[in-house]
Write a protein that holds these residues in place. Structure first.
Motif, PDB file in Angstrom:
ATOM      1  N   LEU A   1      43.230  41.349  53.995  1.00 53.17           N
ATOM      2  CA  LEU A   1      41.825  41.225  53.606  1.00 53.17           C
ATOM      3  C   LEU A   1      40.938  42.230  54.320  1.00 53.17           C
ATOM      4  N   ASN A   2      41.357  42.652  55.521  1.00 49.52           N
ATOM      5  CA  ASN A   2      40.578  43.683  56.220  1.00 49.52           C
ATOM      6  C   ASN A   2      41.354  44.988  56.338  1.00 49.52           C
ATOM      7  N   GLY A   3      42.295  45.174  55.406  1.00 48.28           N
ATOM      8  CA  GLY A   3      42.998  46.446  55.310  1.00 48.28           C
ATOM      9  C   GLY A   3      44.161  46.616  56.246  1.00 48.28           C
TER      10      GLY A   3
ATOM     11  N   ASN B   1      31.831  31.524  54.763  1.00 48.65           N
ATOM     12  CA  ASN B   1      30.789  30.661  54.211  1.00 48.65           C
ATOM     13  C   ASN B   1      30.024  30.047  55.372  1.00 48.65           C
ATOM     14  N   ARG B   2      28.792  30.478  55.567  1.00 49.90           N
ATOM     15  CA  ARG B   2      28.011  30.015  56.708  1.00 49.90           C
ATOM     16  C   ARG B   2      27.593  28.556  56.572  1.00 49.90           C
ATOM     17  N   GLU B   3      27.411  28.093  55.347  1.00 53.61           N
ATOM     18  CA  GLU B   3      27.046  26.695  55.172  1.00 53.61           C
ATOM     19  C   GLU B   3      28.152  25.770  55.663  1.00 53.61           C
ATOM     20  N   LEU B   4      29.382  26.216  55.555  1.00 52.77           N
ATOM     21  CA  LEU B   4      30.518  25.427  55.999  1.00 52.77           C
ATOM     22  C   LEU B   4      30.984  25.815  57.399  1.00 52.77           C
ATOM     23  N   GLY B   5      30.458  26.901  57.926  1.00 54.41           N
ATOM     24  CA  GLY B   5      30.918  27.377  59.223  1.00 54.41           C
ATOM     25  C   GLY B   5      32.289  28.012  59.157  1.00 54.41           C
ATOM     26  N   ALA B   6      32.650  28.544  57.983  1.00 56.02           N
ATOM     27  CA  ALA B   6      33.950  29.198  57.800  1.00 56.02           C
ATOM     28  C   ALA B   6      33.796  30.686  58.098  1.00 56.02           C
ATOM     29  N   PRO B   7      34.500  31.227  59.070  1.00 53.38           N
ATOM     30  CA  PRO B   7      34.310  32.629  59.462  1.00 53.38           C
ATOM     31  C   PRO B   7      34.829  33.610  58.422  1.00 53.38           C
ATOM     32  N   ARG B   8      34.302  34.814  58.496  1.00 50.10           N
ATOM     33  CA  ARG B   8      34.793  35.908  57.654  1.00 50.10           C
ATOM     34  C   ARG B   8      36.192  36.302  58.096  1.00 50.10           C
ATOM     35  N   LEU B   9      37.000  36.661  57.093  1.00 51.94           N
ATOM     36  CA  LEU B   9      38.354  37.122  57.390  1.00 51.94           C
ATOM     37  C   LEU B   9      38.577  38.571  56.968  1.00 51.94           C
ATOM     38  N   ASN B  10      37.557  39.180  56.358  1.00 50.18           N
ATOM     39  CA  ASN B  10      37.748  40.527  55.815  1.00 50.18           C
ATOM     40  C   ASN B  10      37.085  41.601  56.670  1.00 50.18           C
ATOM     41  N   ASP B  11      36.860  41.301  57.948  1.00 56.19           N
ATOM     42  CA  ASP B  11      36.365  42.333  58.856  1.00 56.19           C
ATOM     43  C   ASP B  11      37.288  42.401  60.073  1.00 56.19           C
TER      44      ASP B  11
ATOM     45  N   SER C   1      34.927  35.797  75.129  1.00 56.45           N
ATOM     46  CA  SER C   1      36.332  35.837  75.526  1.00 56.45           C
ATOM     47  C   SER C   1      37.180  35.458  74.328  1.00 56.45           C
ATOM     48  N   GLN C   2      37.959  36.421  73.828  1.00 53.42           N
ATOM     49  CA  GLN C   2      38.820  36.138  72.686  1.00 53.42           C
ATOM     50  C   GLN C   2      39.939  35.189  73.088  1.00 53.42           C
ATOM     51  N   THR C   3      40.381  35.293  74.319  1.00 52.09           N
ATOM     52  CA  THR C   3      41.449  34.413  74.792  1.00 52.09           C
ATOM     53  C   THR C   3      41.020  32.955  74.779  1.00 52.09           C
ATOM     54  N   LEU C   4      39.778  32.703  75.192  1.00 51.61           N
ATOM     55  CA  LEU C   4      39.278  31.332  75.280  1.00 51.61           C
ATOM     56  C   LEU C   4      38.484  30.901  74.058  1.00 51.61           C
ATOM     57  N   GLY C   5      38.224  31.837  73.153  1.00 51.64           N
ATOM     58  CA  GLY C   5      37.498  31.487  71.941  1.00 51.64           C
ATOM     59  C   GLY C   5      35.997  31.413  72.106  1.00 51.64           C
ATOM     60  N   TYR C   6      35.452  32.162  73.065  1.00 47.80           N
ATOM     61  CA  TYR C   6      34.009  32.233  73.229  1.00 47.80           C
ATOM     62  C   TYR C   6      33.507  33.456  72.479  1.00 47.80           C
ATOM     63  N   PRO C   7      32.583  33.286  71.531  1.00 48.18           N
ATOM     64  CA  PRO C   7      32.177  34.405  70.671  1.00 48.18           C
ATOM     65  C   PRO C   7      31.500  35.539  71.430  1.00 48.18           C
ATOM     66  N   ASN C   8      31.715  36.748  70.946  1.00 52.76           N
ATOM     67  CA  ASN C   8      30.990  37.918  71.408  1.00 52.76           C
ATOM     68  C   ASN C   8      29.624  37.919  70.726  1.00 52.76           C
ATOM     69  N   LEU C   9      28.567  37.892  71.497  1.00 49.59           N
ATOM     70  CA  LEU C   9      27.217  37.819  70.946  1.00 49.59           C
ATOM     71  C   LEU C   9      26.594  39.191  70.750  1.00 49.59           C
TER      72      LEU C   9
ATOM     73  N   ILE D   1      36.517  41.635  63.184  1.00 53.55           N
ATOM     74  CA  ILE D   1      36.039  40.806  64.282  1.00 53.55           C
ATOM     75  C   ILE D   1      36.693  39.435  64.172  1.00 53.55           C
ATOM     76  N   TRP D   2      37.434  39.071  65.221  1.00 52.07           N
ATOM     77  CA  TRP D   2      38.188  37.822  65.206  1.00 52.07           C
ATOM     78  C   TRP D   2      37.887  37.037  66.468  1.00 52.07           C
ATOM     79  N   LEU D   3      37.668  35.745  66.302  1.00 52.66           N
ATOM     80  CA  LEU D   3      37.329  34.905  67.435  1.00 52.66           C
ATOM     81  C   LEU D   3      38.541  34.588  68.299  1.00 52.66           C
ATOM     82  N   TYR D   4      39.686  34.368  67.663  1.00 55.08           N
ATOM     83  CA  TYR D   4      40.885  33.995  68.399  1.00 55.08           C
ATOM     84  C   TYR D   4      41.993  35.046  68.294  1.00 55.08           C
ATOM     85  N   GLY D   5      41.674  36.248  67.830  1.00 53.86           N
ATOM     86  CA  GLY D   5      42.678  37.302  67.747  1.00 53.86           C
ATOM     87  C   GLY D   5      43.178  37.491  66.323  1.00 53.86           C
ATOM     88  N   ASN D   6      43.649  38.699  66.030  1.00 56.53           N
ATOM     89  CA  ASN D   6      44.072  39.026  64.666  1.00 56.53           C
ATOM     90  C   ASN D   6      45.528  39.451  64.577  1.00 56.53           C
TER      91      ASN D   6
END
Length: 303
Positions: free
Chosen positions: A197-199, A226-236, A132-140, A238-243
């Motif tokens: 970043l994602n065009g 950066n997966r080691e830091l848990g920082a999500p990608r911004l250049n695609d 759920s993008q509204t609630l911030g639950y990731p799409n698996l 797919i957004w967890l909380y909306g773009n």
């Protein structure tokens, strides 16, 4: 009532009734029908003796054979449970990264994981794991993973959770709030650069500079994350909380960071392994890192 008589054309006695000139013949029942009736009576008596038949207060008569549908179901469930015990034993021995090598065992793990997912995970991630993008639950189902999408990474997340209180090894990341940090024009420029970043639209020198100074350390120079830091990608895409611009602006000023409970101690090791296999099989699972051969692990080779 009219007296009975013999019907001359058929030679059959009538029953003595007449209606508007129509009479009913008292034709004997066919022999085959009578024998069928007698056989069903005999069958019914035998059935009552052999099988449960007469309901009592809290049960039914047991019958001399001692058979019951509940007993038959219990026997069938016992066979299934015993087979499942064998599968669980095999799953407990095999390292999760080796699981796809045994296609039959992997399929059984995915089936068991699907059932466990519906019970324990669907409340947040949805019955189809679309989140759920509204609630911030990731799409698996997609291939965007903040912490990694191979089997071991998924298993680790399930065991330790994300920002799960009281768990020493829980996954955790923290994005600072930039409220009152940027002027309005600076915030707009930074949002535009993040979208670029994602065009999605152009950037500007100011936005790029602000991103480099404040965001690139975690999210990477070009938004690769950066997966080691848990920082999500911004250049695609797919957004967890909306773009949208408003979504990005809100995340910069008042970051939303969800939690996932740890399942160690709530689910046993084998069930966690099955749920990991199911999530990995949804389509976005990543390739495994090669591991050294372990001669102590018994694995059935598949052709």
């Amino acid at each position: 009532m009219i007296n009975k008589r013999i019907d001359e054309p058929t030679g059959t006695e009538t029953v003595g009734h007449e209606w508007d000139g129509i009479e009913e013949l008292d034709t004997p029942m066919p022999r085959w029908w009578l024998w069928t009736l007698y056989l069903t009576i005999v069958w019914g008596v035998v059935y009552v003796i052999l099988y449960p038949a007469w309901p009592l207060v809290d049960k039914a008569t047991e019958g001399v054979l001692g058979w019951s549908s509940r007993g038959e179901l219990a026997d069938e469930m016992s066979v299934v449970d015993q087979a499942w015990v064998t599968v669980r034993e095999e799953l407990s021995r095999i390292p999760i990264e080796r699981l796809p090598e045994n296609s039959e065992l992997f399929a059984q793990a995915v089936a068991g994981g699907r059932s466990a997912f519906q019970v324990h995970c669907s409340q947040c991630h949805g019955s189809g794991a679309a989140g759920s993008q509204t609630l911030g639950y990731p799409n698996l189902n997609d291939d965007d993973w903040i912490w990694g999408g191979d089997l071991k990474a998924i298993e680790y997340t399930l065991v330790n959770g994300i920002r799960s209180p009281g768990v020493e090894d829980t996954r955790g990341s923290l994005m600072p709030s930039f409220a009152d940090f940027f002027e309005r024009s600076q915030l707009d420029a930074l949002v535009s650069h993040v979208q670029s970043l994602n065009g999605e639209g152009p950037s500007s020198g100011m936005g790029a500079q602000l991103y480099e100074r404040n965001c690139s350390l975690c999210h990477g120079p070009v938004g690769e994350g950066n997966r080691e830091l848990g920082a999500p990608r911004l250049n695609d895409a797919i957004w967890l909380y909306g773009n949208s611009r408003e979504d990005i602006r809100r995340q910069i000023l008042d970051p939303r960071m969800g939690r996932m409970p740890h399942w160690s101690g709530r689910l046993d090791q084998v069930t966690i392994k099955m749920v990991s296999a199911y999530v990995w099989s949804l389509g976005g699972g990543e390739e495994l890192i090669e591991v050294a051969e372990d001669p102590t692990v018994e694995i059935d080779e598949e052709p």
